[in-house]
Scaffold this active site. Structure first.
Site, PDB file in Angstrom:
ATOM      1  N   GLU A  99      81.866  27.145  57.472  1.00  0.00           N
ATOM      2  CA  GLU A  99      82.828  28.250  57.528  1.00  0.00           C
ATOM      3  C   GLU A  99      82.136  29.510  58.033  1.00  0.00           C
ATOM      4  O   GLU A  99      80.912  29.649  57.939  1.00  0.00           O
ATOM      5  CB  GLU A  99      83.395  28.514  56.125  1.00  0.00           C
ATOM      6  CG  GLU A  99      84.862  28.271  55.950  1.00  0.00           C
ATOM      7  CD  GLU A  99      85.808  29.014  56.871  1.00  0.00           C
ATOM      8  OE1 GLU A  99      85.443  29.394  57.990  1.00  0.00           O
ATOM      9  OE2 GLU A  99      86.947  29.236  56.451  1.00  0.00           O
ATOM     10  N   ASP A 103      86.351  34.351  51.647  1.00  0.00           N
ATOM     11  CA  ASP A 103      86.902  35.613  51.140  1.00  0.00           C
ATOM     12  C   ASP A 103      87.678  35.311  49.855  1.00  0.00           C
ATOM     13  O   ASP A 103      87.079  35.220  48.781  1.00  0.00           O
ATOM     14  CB  ASP A 103      87.773  36.239  52.236  1.00  0.00           C
ATOM     15  CG  ASP A 103      88.352  37.584  51.845  1.00  0.00           C
ATOM     16  OD1 ASP A 103      87.929  38.142  50.826  1.00  0.00           O
ATOM     17  OD2 ASP A 103      89.246  38.075  52.557  1.00  0.00           O
ATOM     18  N   PHE A 152      86.570  44.697  55.938  1.00  0.00           N
ATOM     19  CA  PHE A 152      86.981  43.841  57.040  1.00  0.00           C
ATOM     20  C   PHE A 152      85.903  43.862  58.120  1.00  0.00           C
ATOM     21  O   PHE A 152      85.562  44.911  58.649  1.00  0.00           O
ATOM     22  CB  PHE A 152      88.338  44.254  57.613  1.00  0.00           C
ATOM     23  CG  PHE A 152      88.857  43.223  58.566  1.00  0.00           C
ATOM     24  CD1 PHE A 152      89.406  42.046  58.095  1.00  0.00           C
ATOM     25  CD2 PHE A 152      88.754  43.411  59.941  1.00  0.00           C
ATOM     26  CE1 PHE A 152      89.846  41.058  58.976  1.00  0.00           C
ATOM     27  CE2 PHE A 152      89.197  42.431  60.825  1.00  0.00           C
ATOM     28  CZ  PHE A 152      89.749  41.259  60.342  1.00  0.00           C
ATOM     29  N   ASP A 159      87.083  37.645  63.792  1.00  0.00           N
ATOM     30  CA  ASP A 159      87.888  38.385  64.768  1.00  0.00           C
ATOM     31  C   ASP A 159      88.767  39.443  64.131  1.00  0.00           C
ATOM     32  O   ASP A 159      89.069  39.403  62.937  1.00  0.00           O
ATOM     33  CB  ASP A 159      88.798  37.423  65.533  1.00  0.00           C
ATOM     34  CG  ASP A 159      89.970  36.929  64.679  1.00  0.00           C
ATOM     35  OD1 ASP A 159      89.715  36.340  63.610  1.00  0.00           O
ATOM     36  OD2 ASP A 159      91.131  37.168  65.057  1.00  0.00           O
ATOM     37  N   ARG A 165      85.040  38.188  68.385  1.00  0.00           N
ATOM     38  CA  ARG A 165      84.332  36.991  67.887  1.00  0.00           C
ATOM     39  C   ARG A 165      82.991  36.814  68.584  1.00  0.00           C
ATOM     40  O   ARG A 165      82.062  36.241  68.037  1.00  0.00           O
ATOM     41  CB  ARG A 165      85.151  35.725  68.168  1.00  0.00           C
ATOM     42  CG  ARG A 165      86.428  35.601  67.383  1.00  0.00           C
ATOM     43  CD  ARG A 165      86.957  34.170  67.559  1.00  0.00           C
ATOM     44  NE  ARG A 165      88.362  34.023  67.237  1.00  0.00           N
ATOM     45  CZ  ARG A 165      88.836  33.835  66.010  1.00  0.00           C
ATOM     46  NH1 ARG A 165      88.014  33.801  64.982  1.00  0.00           N
ATOM     47  NH2 ARG A 165      90.125  33.683  65.802  1.00  0.00           N
TER      48      ARG A 165
HETATM   49  P1  IMP Z   1      89.944  33.003  52.616  1.00  0.00           P
HETATM   50  O1  IMP Z   1      90.912  31.867  52.711  1.00  0.00           O
HETATM   51  O2  IMP Z   1      90.576  34.260  52.100  1.00  0.00           O
HETATM   52  O3  IMP Z   1      88.666  32.671  51.902  1.00  0.00           O
HETATM   53  O4  IMP Z   1      89.623  33.433  54.080  1.00  0.00           O
HETATM   54  C1  IMP Z   1      88.816  32.772  54.877  1.00  0.00           C
HETATM   55  C2  IMP Z   1      89.175  33.076  56.303  1.00  0.00           C
HETATM   56  O5  IMP Z   1      89.707  34.392  56.475  1.00  0.00           O
HETATM   57  C3  IMP Z   1      87.911  33.036  57.106  1.00  0.00           C
HETATM   58  O6  IMP Z   1      87.708  31.756  57.629  1.00  0.00           O
HETATM   59  C4  IMP Z   1      88.162  34.068  58.174  1.00  0.00           C
HETATM   60  O7  IMP Z   1      88.752  33.445  59.275  1.00  0.00           O
HETATM   61  C5  IMP Z   1      89.131  35.036  57.577  1.00  0.00           C
HETATM   62  N1  IMP Z   1      88.439  36.281  57.104  1.00  0.00           N
HETATM   63  C6  IMP Z   1      88.078  36.610  55.857  1.00  0.00           C
HETATM   64  N2  IMP Z   1      87.471  37.805  55.809  1.00  0.00           N
HETATM   65  C7  IMP Z   1      87.430  38.249  57.096  1.00  0.00           C
HETATM   66  C8  IMP Z   1      86.904  39.439  57.710  1.00  0.00           C
HETATM   67  O8  IMP Z   1      86.311  40.332  57.087  1.00  0.00           O
HETATM   68  N3  IMP Z   1      87.068  39.523  59.057  1.00  0.00           N
HETATM   69  C9  IMP Z   1      87.675  38.564  59.800  1.00  0.00           C
HETATM   70  N4  IMP Z   1      88.174  37.432  59.268  1.00  0.00           N
HETATM   71  C10 IMP Z   1      88.059  37.272  57.926  1.00  0.00           C
HETATM   72 MG    MG Z   2      88.307  31.088  59.464  1.00  0.00          MG
END
Ligand code: IMP
Ligand code: MG
Length: 183
Positions: A99, A103, A152, A159, A165
């Site tokens: 990954e 987040d 962020f 992205d 990216r």
């Molecule tokens: P989660 O499902 O909230 O853990 O998010 C994971 C996905 O959210 C990652 O694979 C990223 O694609 C996107 N993501 C999480 N934080 C960021 C960030 O700070 N910038 C850009 N994409 C993010």
């Molecule tokens: Mg992702």
């Protein structure tokens, strides 16, 4: 594009070095395993996965899934959708999910449940970045490159509206960029 960055969190050299260390650890932990599959989560993990994969001295297949939880914005929507499935059966395989960032943990929870349900022998998470403060569901990555602040971030696969990216480092966008429209 570089002018849109307010500050760099980890530079290219730091990331390269850390990817090397993660690869060494995986080479050690998975030595002798024969049923390995590296699963890259599209699109953000592509850069990291390729940098890592080429450093693995292991007999490992590679496959791809695409899931979406963000719809182009800067915060998670909560629902996770499978947009592109794996090409190969992962029953009995030792899976390393790569990954870009963990987040809320929803994406990985969704993927772990999916692959467990299909009979993977083992599933480990390898994420180049981790935002522990963002966690909403109980998921932890087994291999983490760097913990990052709960902001962020863009670059090294991450992205904002499909852009940034390709930055070779990870950083924070200037607030003015969020007000500006990219066309
Ligand atoms: P989660 O499902 O909230 O853990 O998010 C994971 C996905 O959210 C990652 O694979 C990223 O694609 C996107 N993501 C999480 N934080 C960021 C960030 O700070 N910038 C850009 N994409 C993010
Ligand atoms: Mg992702």
């Amino acid at each position: 594009m570089n002018n849109d960055i307010e500050r760099v969190i980890y530079n290219q050299q730091q990331i390269d070095q850390r990817v090397e260390e993660l690869a060494e650890q995986l080479n050690h932990d998975y030595a002798g395993k024969k049923n390995l599959v590296v699963v890259a989560v599209l699109t953000g993990a592509i850069m990291f996965t390729m940098d890592l994969y080429k450093r693995l001295d292991l007999y490992a297949h590679i496959d791809f899934v695409d899931v979406s939880s963000y719809q182009g914005g800067t915060s998670s929507t909560g629902s996770v959708k499978l947009l592109h499935d794996l090409k190969n059966d992962i029953k009995g395989k030792d899976v390393i999910i790569c990954e870009d960032i963990v987040d809320t943990g929803r994406t990985l929870k969704f993927l772990i449940d999916l692959l467990k349900g299909r009979g993977a022998n083992s599933i480990k998470i390898c994420s180049i970045f981790d935002k522990p403060e963002g966690r909403v569901v109980d998921v932890h990555a087994d291999y983490v490159g760097f913990d990052v602040p709960n902001e962020f971030l863009v670059g090294y696969g991450l992205d904002y509206q499909g852009l940034y990216r390709n930055l070779p480092y990870i950083g924070v966008l200037k607030p003015t960029v969020y007000q500006k429209k990219h066309d």
